[in-house]
Design a protein around this motif. Structure first.
Motif, PDB file in Angstrom:
ATOM      1  N   SER A 143      23.047 -28.299  68.296  1.00 31.62           N
ATOM      2  CA  SER A 143      21.626 -29.011  67.998  1.00 31.62           C
ATOM      3  C   SER A 143      21.820 -30.615  68.115  1.00 31.62           C
ATOM      4  O   SER A 143      23.007 -31.085  68.408  1.00 31.62           O
ATOM      5  CB  SER A 143      21.421 -29.109  66.499  1.00 31.62           C
ATOM      6  N   ARG A 144      20.857 -31.151  68.706  1.00 32.66           N
ATOM      7  CA  ARG A 144      20.749 -32.638  69.031  1.00 32.66           C
ATOM      8  C   ARG A 144      20.185 -33.467  68.052  1.00 32.66           C
ATOM      9  O   ARG A 144      19.248 -32.924  67.479  1.00 32.66           O
ATOM     10  CB  ARG A 144      19.589 -32.846  70.377  1.00 32.66           C
ATOM     11  N   SER A 145      20.840 -34.543  67.755  1.00 30.35           N
ATOM     12  CA  SER A 145      20.140 -35.294  66.614  1.00 30.35           C
ATOM     13  C   SER A 145      18.799 -35.598  66.799  1.00 30.35           C
ATOM     14  O   SER A 145      18.561 -36.046  68.136  1.00 30.35           O
ATOM     15  CB  SER A 145      21.102 -36.622  66.377  1.00 30.35           C
ATOM     16  N   MET A 146      17.820 -35.764  65.833  1.00 34.50           N
ATOM     17  CA  MET A 146      16.398 -35.926  65.930  1.00 34.50           C
ATOM     18  C   MET A 146      16.287 -37.448  66.395  1.00 34.50           C
ATOM     19  O   MET A 146      15.247 -37.916  66.983  1.00 34.50           O
ATOM     20  CB  MET A 146      15.695 -35.510  64.915  1.00 34.50           C
ATOM     21  N   ASP A 147      17.179 -38.507  65.912  1.00 37.90           N
ATOM     22  CA  ASP A 147      17.119 -39.877  66.108  1.00 37.90           C
ATOM     23  C   ASP A 147      16.863 -40.065  67.764  1.00 37.90           C
ATOM     24  O   ASP A 147      16.171 -40.971  68.035  1.00 37.90           O
ATOM     25  CB  ASP A 147      17.970 -40.662  65.614  1.00 37.90           C
ATOM     26  N   SER A 148      18.003 -39.579  68.532  1.00 32.82           N
ATOM     27  CA  SER A 148      17.793 -39.843  69.863  1.00 32.82           C
ATOM     28  C   SER A 148      16.625 -38.989  70.682  1.00 32.82           C
ATOM     29  O   SER A 148      16.091 -39.372  71.659  1.00 32.82           O
ATOM     30  CB  SER A 148      19.119 -39.451  70.562  1.00 32.82           C
ATOM     31  N   LEU A 149      16.094 -37.937  70.042  1.00 32.09           N
ATOM     32  CA  LEU A 149      15.212 -37.201  70.425  1.00 32.09           C
ATOM     33  C   LEU A 149      14.038 -37.833  70.812  1.00 32.09           C
ATOM     34  O   LEU A 149      13.125 -38.149  71.463  1.00 32.09           O
ATOM     35  CB  LEU A 149      14.876 -35.915  69.869  1.00 32.09           C
ATOM     36  N   ILE A 150      13.517 -38.521  69.357  1.00 32.77           N
ATOM     37  CA  ILE A 150      12.401 -39.314  69.096  1.00 32.77           C
ATOM     38  C   ILE A 150      12.324 -40.632  70.079  1.00 32.77           C
ATOM     39  O   ILE A 150      11.257 -40.588  70.686  1.00 32.77           O
ATOM     40  CB  ILE A 150      12.359 -39.730  67.530  1.00 32.77           C
ATOM     41  N   SER A 151      13.354 -41.267  70.275  1.00 30.42           N
ATOM     42  CA  SER A 151      13.196 -42.456  71.093  1.00 30.42           C
ATOM     43  C   SER A 151      13.369 -42.027  72.556  1.00 30.42           C
ATOM     44  O   SER A 151      12.486 -42.802  73.102  1.00 30.42           O
ATOM     45  CB  SER A 151      14.582 -43.041  70.920  1.00 30.42           C
ATOM     46  N   GLY A 152      14.067 -40.946  73.016  1.00 27.64           N
ATOM     47  CA  GLY A 152      13.707 -40.385  74.356  1.00 27.64           C
ATOM     48  C   GLY A 152      12.290 -40.057  74.720  1.00 27.64           C
ATOM     49  O   GLY A 152      11.732 -40.190  75.631  1.00 27.64           O
ATOM     50  N   ASP A 153      11.552 -39.122  73.661  1.00 29.40           N
ATOM     51  CA  ASP A 153      10.311 -38.697  73.847  1.00 29.40           C
ATOM     52  C   ASP A 153       9.232 -39.710  73.858  1.00 29.40           C
ATOM     53  O   ASP A 153       8.337 -39.538  74.604  1.00 29.40           O
ATOM     54  CB  ASP A 153       9.968 -37.651  72.769  1.00 29.40           C
ATOM     55  N   THR A 154       9.309 -40.765  73.219  1.00 33.46           N
ATOM     56  CA  THR A 154       8.542 -41.815  73.125  1.00 33.46           C
ATOM     57  C   THR A 154       8.292 -42.613  74.311  1.00 33.46           C
ATOM     58  O   THR A 154       7.184 -42.981  74.859  1.00 33.46           O
ATOM     59  CB  THR A 154       8.680 -42.729  71.988  1.00 33.46           C
ATOM     60  N   SER A 155       9.477 -42.940  74.891  1.00 36.66           N
ATOM     61  CA  SER A 155       9.485 -43.462  76.170  1.00 36.66           C
ATOM     62  C   SER A 155       8.981 -42.682  77.473  1.00 36.66           C
ATOM     63  O   SER A 155       8.174 -42.999  78.300  1.00 36.66           O
ATOM     64  CB  SER A 155      10.979 -43.984  76.540  1.00 36.66           C
ATOM     65  N   LYS A 156       8.977 -41.246  77.319  1.00 37.33           N
ATOM     66  CA  LYS A 156       8.619 -40.558  78.306  1.00 37.33           C
ATOM     67  C   LYS A 156       7.329 -40.326  78.284  1.00 37.33           C
ATOM     68  O   LYS A 156       6.332 -40.218  79.224  1.00 37.33           O
ATOM     69  CB  LYS A 156       9.208 -39.006  78.188  1.00 37.33           C
ATOM     70  N   LEU A 157       6.644 -40.051  77.085  1.00 35.88           N
ATOM     71  CA  LEU A 157       5.141 -39.991  76.789  1.00 35.88           C
ATOM     72  C   LEU A 157       4.418 -41.116  77.304  1.00 35.88           C
ATOM     73  O   LEU A 157       3.184 -40.873  77.834  1.00 35.88           O
ATOM     74  CB  LEU A 157       4.947 -39.687  75.350  1.00 35.88           C
ATOM     75  N   SER A 158       4.888 -42.189  77.219  1.00 34.15           N
ATOM     76  CA  SER A 158       4.248 -43.780  77.587  1.00 34.15           C
ATOM     77  C   SER A 158       4.012 -43.428  78.996  1.00 34.15           C
ATOM     78  O   SER A 158       2.772 -44.073  79.600  1.00 34.15           O
ATOM     79  CB  SER A 158       4.922 -44.760  77.099  1.00 34.15           C
ATOM     80  N   SER A 159       4.767 -42.769  79.906  1.00 30.72           N
ATOM     81  CA  SER A 159       4.545 -42.913  81.389  1.00 30.72           C
ATOM     82  C   SER A 159       3.900 -41.389  81.717  1.00 30.72           C
ATOM     83  O   SER A 159       3.623 -41.444  83.178  1.00 30.72           O
ATOM     84  CB  SER A 159       5.696 -43.135  82.143  1.00 30.72           C
ATOM     85  N   THR A 160       3.546 -40.416  80.993  1.00 30.27           N
ATOM     86  CA  THR A 160       2.945 -39.445  81.367  1.00 30.27           C
ATOM     87  C   THR A 160       1.263 -39.498  81.608  1.00 30.27           C
ATOM     88  O   THR A 160       0.709 -39.818  80.854  1.00 30.27           O
ATOM     89  CB  THR A 160       3.317 -38.173  80.446  1.00 30.27           C
ATOM     90  N   PRO A 161       0.805 -39.228  82.843  1.00 34.14           N
ATOM     91  CA  PRO A 161      -0.848 -39.266  82.803  1.00 34.14           C
ATOM     92  C   PRO A 161      -1.510 -38.237  81.722  1.00 34.14           C
ATOM     93  O   PRO A 161      -0.945 -37.042  81.403  1.00 34.14           O
ATOM     94  CB  PRO A 161      -1.167 -38.700  84.190  1.00 34.14           C
ATOM     95  N   THR A 162      -2.690 -38.482  81.343  1.00 33.51           N
ATOM     96  CA  THR A 162      -3.538 -37.872  80.386  1.00 33.51           C
ATOM     97  C   THR A 162      -4.466 -37.039  80.718  1.00 33.51           C
ATOM     98  O   THR A 162      -5.095 -36.183  80.130  1.00 33.51           O
ATOM     99  CB  THR A 162      -3.663 -38.740  78.879  1.00 33.51           C
ATOM    100  N   THR A 163      -5.191 -37.678  82.244  1.00 36.88           N
ATOM    101  CA  THR A 163      -6.161 -37.082  82.524  1.00 36.88           C
ATOM    102  C   THR A 163      -5.935 -36.534  83.915  1.00 36.88           C
ATOM    103  O   THR A 163      -5.016 -37.125  84.551  1.00 36.88           O
ATOM    104  CB  THR A 163      -7.380 -38.074  82.614  1.00 36.88           C
ATOM    105  N   ILE A 164      -6.838 -35.571  84.389  1.00 36.71           N
ATOM    106  CA  ILE A 164      -6.398 -35.294  85.773  1.00 36.71           C
ATOM    107  C   ILE A 164      -6.776 -36.273  86.803  1.00 36.71           C
ATOM    108  O   ILE A 164      -5.820 -36.126  87.859  1.00 36.71           O
ATOM    109  CB  ILE A 164      -7.379 -34.118  86.180  1.00 36.71           C
ATOM    110  N   ARG A 165      -7.601 -37.007  86.542  1.00 43.88           N
ATOM    111  CA  ARG A 165      -7.791 -38.375  87.527  1.00 43.88           C
ATOM    112  C   ARG A 165      -6.753 -39.045  87.619  1.00 43.88           C
ATOM    113  O   ARG A 165      -6.176 -39.632  88.598  1.00 43.88           O
ATOM    114  CB  ARG A 165      -8.789 -39.042  87.138  1.00 43.88           C
ATOM    115  N   ASP A 166      -6.075 -39.475  86.342  1.00 49.54           N
ATOM    116  CA  ASP A 166      -4.801 -40.175  86.372  1.00 49.54           C
ATOM    117  C   ASP A 166      -3.660 -39.314  87.247  1.00 49.54           C
ATOM    118  O   ASP A 166      -2.765 -39.918  87.561  1.00 49.54           O
ATOM    119  CB  ASP A 166      -4.278 -40.582  84.797  1.00 49.54           C
ATOM    120  N   LEU A 167      -3.588 -38.227  86.839  1.00 46.45           N
ATOM    121  CA  LEU A 167      -2.631 -37.346  87.633  1.00 46.45           C
ATOM    122  C   LEU A 167      -2.754 -37.425  88.975  1.00 46.45           C
ATOM    123  O   LEU A 167      -1.784 -37.459  89.720  1.00 46.45           O
ATOM    124  CB  LEU A 167      -2.595 -35.931  86.828  1.00 46.45           C
TER     125      LEU A 167
END
Length: 270
Positions: free
Chosen positions: A19-43
């Motif tokens: 299993s992976r510790s949740m503390d590193s999971l949260i920090s990694g997912d937050t930075s990744k979500l910020s750069s993911t497009p949310t609409t088809i136009r942005d994509l």
């Protein structure tokens, strides 16, 4: 440099928990979500204006689909009790409960991870721990690659149910399984790279690392750090040798090392 903290311990016999510790999971997912497009136009903007290779654009597309699936899932979760959407949510929970915990573990190893710190009981041999990590990575790479192609091949078949007035559960489930196997396959390849011998990475024991600070670790390029834990050893020793670790012991381990109990407890069912 993004280092993931992994916790490894035997549950019963040859059945080990990874299993992976949740503390590193949260920090990694937050930075990744910020750069993911949310609409088809942005994509479309990101894909058309980007000079990245095809693999990077494929990753962006997968992240976009993942974001949409998570948003739809959250909508089902908030549906009123007894409603049709709530019943679909219940079916989804039942299907998700059948997913193997090793798949969830491999999915947590993202491409951003550049090193892993493995915590394990002091009674275990470091070489054995490393060998078990290599085994789960190698087998996961083969299995999830095979099931990825199988799930993707069934997507066109399940799309024929779109003509029905009901939600096409088979299509969306296969779409999720395709995405899940893709992530697990990528995680397997990444984990195998991190725990394998290489000219640019070394395996190190925690006691040796105490002589270096974190900046020195980054400079030397350590990819795998093995950390024997007396605290984890004491918790594991509380379990029954014949019946394996009890639910209470596994929950205590989750609290101590910040693990997801819903994922860890699944190892009892194997």
């Amino acid at each position: 440099m993004m280092r993931a903290r992994l916790v490894v311990f035997p549950v019963k016999g040859r059945n080990w928990c990874f299993s992976r510790s949740m503390d590193s999971l949260i920090s990694g997912d937050t930075s990744k979500l910020s750069s993911t497009p949310t609409t088809i136009r942005d994509l479309w903007k990101s894909l058309s204006s980007s000079s990245q290779p095809v693999t990077a654009n494929a990753e962006l597309l997968v992240d976009f689909v993942s974001h949409k699936m998570n948003t739809a899932w959250m909508g089902l979760e908030k549906a009123p009790q007894g409603s049709f959407k709530n019943k679909i949510y219940g079916v989804g929970l039942w299907l998700l409960s059948r997913v193997k915990p090793s798949e969830l573990f491999l999915k947590s190893i993202s491409k951003e991870v550049t090193g892993v710190e493995v915590t394990y009981p002091t009674s275990l041999n470091a070489r054995l721990v490393r060998r078990r990590l290599r085994h789960i990575a190698m087998s996961g790479s083969i299995i999830h690659k095979k099931y990825l192609y199988g799930s993707a091949a069934l997507l066109p078949v399940s799309s024929v149910f779109m003509v029905l007035p009901l939600p096409n559960i088979p299509f969306f489930w296969l779409l999720y399984r395709t995405y899940s196997h893709w992530r697990a396959w990528q995680g397997s390849e990444k984990l195998l790279q991190l725990v394998s011998d290489g000219s640019d990475g070394r395996c190190s024991n925690k006691k040796e690392n105490e002589r270096h600070n974190s900046s020195n670790d980054e400079a030397t390029g350590l990819r795998l750090v093995l950390e024997p834990s007396k605290q984890l050893e004491e918790l594991v020793c509380r379990g029954n040798a014949d019946d394996g670790l009890s639910r209470c012991v596994m929950i205590d381990i989750c609290k101590t090392f910040e693990l997801n109990p819903q994922e860890v407890l699944r190892y009892q069912e194997l």
